[in-house]
Enzyme design. Structure first.
Site, PDB file in Angstrom:
ATOM      1  N   LYS A 179      12.825   4.806   3.383  1.00 21.61           N
ATOM      2  CA  LYS A 179      12.445   6.109   2.851  1.00 21.61           C
ATOM      3  C   LYS A 179      11.211   5.921   1.979  1.00 21.61           C
ATOM      4  O   LYS A 179      11.293   5.439   0.847  1.00 21.61           O
ATOM      5  CB  LYS A 179      13.556   6.730   2.003  1.00 21.61           C
ATOM      6  CG  LYS A 179      13.256   8.194   1.632  1.00 21.61           C
ATOM      7  CD  LYS A 179      13.892   8.638   0.337  1.00 21.61           C
ATOM      8  CE  LYS A 179      13.013   8.374  -0.853  1.00 21.61           C
ATOM      9  NZ  LYS A 179      11.774   9.196  -0.900  1.00 21.61           N
ATOM     10  N   GLU A 254      13.110  -3.376  -8.203  1.00 24.47           N
ATOM     11  CA  GLU A 254      11.851  -3.677  -8.888  1.00 24.47           C
ATOM     12  C   GLU A 254      11.459  -2.412  -9.624  1.00 24.47           C
ATOM     13  O   GLU A 254      11.065  -1.423  -9.017  1.00 24.47           O
ATOM     14  CB  GLU A 254      10.773  -4.099  -7.883  1.00 24.47           C
ATOM     15  CG  GLU A 254       9.676  -4.961  -8.494  1.00 24.47           C
ATOM     16  CD  GLU A 254       8.505  -4.168  -9.025  1.00 24.47           C
ATOM     17  OE1 GLU A 254       8.641  -3.603 -10.142  1.00 24.47           O
ATOM     18  OE2 GLU A 254       7.468  -4.115  -8.357  1.00 24.47           O
ATOM     19  N   CYS A 293       2.455  -1.159 -11.265  1.00 20.28           N
ATOM     20  CA  CYS A 293       3.615  -1.619 -12.029  1.00 20.28           C
ATOM     21  C   CYS A 293       3.272  -2.792 -12.935  1.00 20.28           C
ATOM     22  O   CYS A 293       3.889  -2.972 -13.987  1.00 20.28           O
ATOM     23  CB  CYS A 293       4.766  -1.974 -11.098  1.00 20.28           C
ATOM     24  SG  CYS A 293       4.378  -3.277  -9.904  1.00 20.28           S
ATOM     25  N   GLU A 396       6.663   2.974 -19.723  1.00 20.22           N
ATOM     26  CA  GLU A 396       5.702   2.774 -18.638  1.00 20.22           C
ATOM     27  C   GLU A 396       4.986   4.092 -18.374  1.00 20.22           C
ATOM     28  O   GLU A 396       5.583   5.059 -17.898  1.00 20.22           O
ATOM     29  CB  GLU A 396       6.416   2.289 -17.380  1.00 20.22           C
ATOM     30  CG  GLU A 396       5.471   1.884 -16.277  1.00 20.22           C
ATOM     31  CD  GLU A 396       6.196   1.317 -15.063  1.00 20.22           C
ATOM     32  OE1 GLU A 396       5.681   0.381 -14.444  1.00 20.22           O
ATOM     33  OE2 GLU A 396       7.287   1.826 -14.743  1.00 20.22           O
TER      34      GLU A 396
END
Length: 502
Positions: A179, A254, A293, A396
């Protein structure tokens, strides 16, 4: 791509069972780039069933295909990726907003990953022989594919993240359902088409385009899925883990990072040293508009060089050329969506309210020929006088935001760098080799660069400590994620045990 048939099940491209569709927008001007199928739980169940059949089939099923044949297919995929390099790079640039050159680099890296895992599986032996302490026993540990793998990938590096999962999964003999992010699904659809062109049997690779709920949620909880590999945000990752727990399937996560770039004063002694450190700090923070990331979004710099370093950093950041990623000379593209733009603006507002000093950026740039007013552009931003209690330092941000913290001693630098719930990547800049090794050894991050930022190798594991996730991608451990070890113990001379007297 204009077709709405972006769901691939058992070798057939089709529309969503419900007929639902989704518009994919070009982030440079918010126009419609493509219309794709909007999958549902029903589509997801069909894809999982196809993957299950392809895995559980007879002697000719993919898991029992000879390793050399699986490796050969991966190499054909790498060749096809290079054949379509310009087309895929353009798709990736228009879909994500990154520059065309970044898109080309992504295609090359994806090709490298497919070739690496092809080479890795053919170089292995038939199993690890275990000494059982007897000449009449043959004992060996072999590795078998996990089974049906669910893959949920993010919007920032859709092609790259898909390949880091697909290549080792196929090398190990698994089948899968992927997906892609509903925001950037186009390059993944192209990759699945290439898998079919390379000769992958029907049902081995399946794709369902659609939202995290219901598609991703159904994949995570599905009883016929043996492993779920997720790359994305922390909040979504914890939901995936919770949904997968009742079926006790393997889970790899992750979940991003808040990555420190630690610069000692001795890394800035000469004009050449200073120029390199500043240049790399810009690359660390602002590649792909900070939507990485492993972005070095936290500059942690020795106090004695802070003023000079930050002034030059801000001067250069103001000169970064923003615009549509496909335009020549553009160095940084838009953010991926209106939501991400609003999120970036909110982080800057909170930082200023908490006492940060704005050195540059902090606003949307003026529209221009390469920056339509409707695009999701935000100026590269440097926020000075930051500290660990600020939201912009702890969370983040996934935007073109660089925070600045300072230190006086090595111990203080390490403490600041490790003061995060994440632990994906980090860097240390120093000319002192002993200090470089000490600091690298003390940083609680899965990748540590010394006098560099951002490079990775397909041969080296990628993943993080803490809330950056579980498991690893790339390297031998990246292949091991998609395998189950099995111990086979063979008694070559069986005799009665006589444990029981009767």
């Amino acid at each position: 791509m204009s077709s709405v048939e972006t769901i691939h099940v058992d070798g057939v491209w089709r529309a969503a069972a419900s007929g639902a569709q989704r518009e994919v927008l070009d982030p440079a001007d918010a126009t419609i780039l493509a219309v794709v199928s909007e999958g549902s739980a029903e589509d997801t169940d069909a894809a999982v069933a196809a993957a299950r059949r392809a895995f559980d089939g007879g002697a000719g099923a993919w898991p029992r295909t000879p390793v050399a044949e699986r490796a050969a297919l991966l190499r054909r995929v790498a060749d096809l990726l290079q054949r379509d390099r310009e087309e895929i790079a353009l798709t990736e640039s228009r879909d994500t907003g990154k520059t065309l050159e970044e898109g080309r680099v992504d295609v090359d890296c994806v090709s490298d990953a497919f070739r690496y895992f092809a080479d890795l599986v053919v170089s292995e032996g038939a199993g690890r022989v275990v000494d059982a302490g007897s000449d009449t026993v043959h004992s060996v540990v072999v590795h078998e594919p996990v089974g049906v793998c669910a893959m949920i990938t993010p919007w920032n590096y859709p092609l790259l993240q898909a390949s880091w999962k697909i290549a080792p999964a196929l090398a190990a003999g698994n089948t899968f359902v992927i997906k892609p992010s509903e925001v950037t699904p186009l390059s993944t659809v192209h990759l699945v088409r290439l898998l079919a062109e390379a000769g992958l049997p029907d049902g081995v690779a399946n794709v369902v385009t659609g939202a995290g709920d219901p598609v991703g949620a159904r994949l995570a909880e599905h009883p016929d899925v043996d492993l779920v590999s997720f790359t994305g945000g922390l909040a979504s990752g914890t939901k995936v883990a919770a949904a997968a727990a009742p079926t006790v399937k393997k889970v790899a996560l992750e979940l991003g990072g808040k990555n420190p770039n630690v610069v000692f004063a001795d890394a800035c002694e000469t004009p050449e040293d200073f120029d390199t450190a500043v240049d790399q700090a810009l690359n660390a923070a602002f590649i792909h508009s900070g939507q990485v990331c492993s972005a070095g979004s936290r500059l942690i710099i020795e106090e004695s060089v802070r003023d000079r370093f930050v002034s030059e950093l801000a001067r250069r950041a103001e000169r970064i050329k923003l615009g549509r990623g496909t335009e020549k000379g553009v160095e940084c593209g838009p953010l991926v969506s209106a939501q991400q733009l609003a999120r970036t603006e909110a982080y800057v507002a909170s930082a200023l309210a908490e006492g940060a000093a704005l050195r540059c950026g902090g606003k949307r740039p003026e529209p221009s020929g390469t920056r339509p007013e409707s695009g999701y552009f935000y100026a590269p931003t440097v926020l000075d006088l930051c500290h660990g209690a600020m939201r912009v330092v702890r969370e983040e941000t996934f935007g073109p935001l660089l925070t600045v913290e300072t230190f006086h001693t090595e111990d203080e630098a390490v403490a600041l760098a490790n003061d995060t719930e994440y632990g994906l990547a980090g860097a240390v800049w120093t000319k002192d080799a002993g200090r470089a090794r000490r600091v690298a050894g003390r940083l609680r991050h899965g990748t540590v660069w010394i006098n560099d930022f951002h490079p990775y190798l397909p041969q080296a594991e990628w993943g993080g400590f803490g809330k950056s996730g579980t498991g690893r991608e790339l390297g031998p451990a990246g292949l091991a994620e998609y395998r189950e070890p099995k111990h086979i113990y063979q008694n070559l001379d069986p005799k009665p045990v006589r444990w029981f007297a009767g």
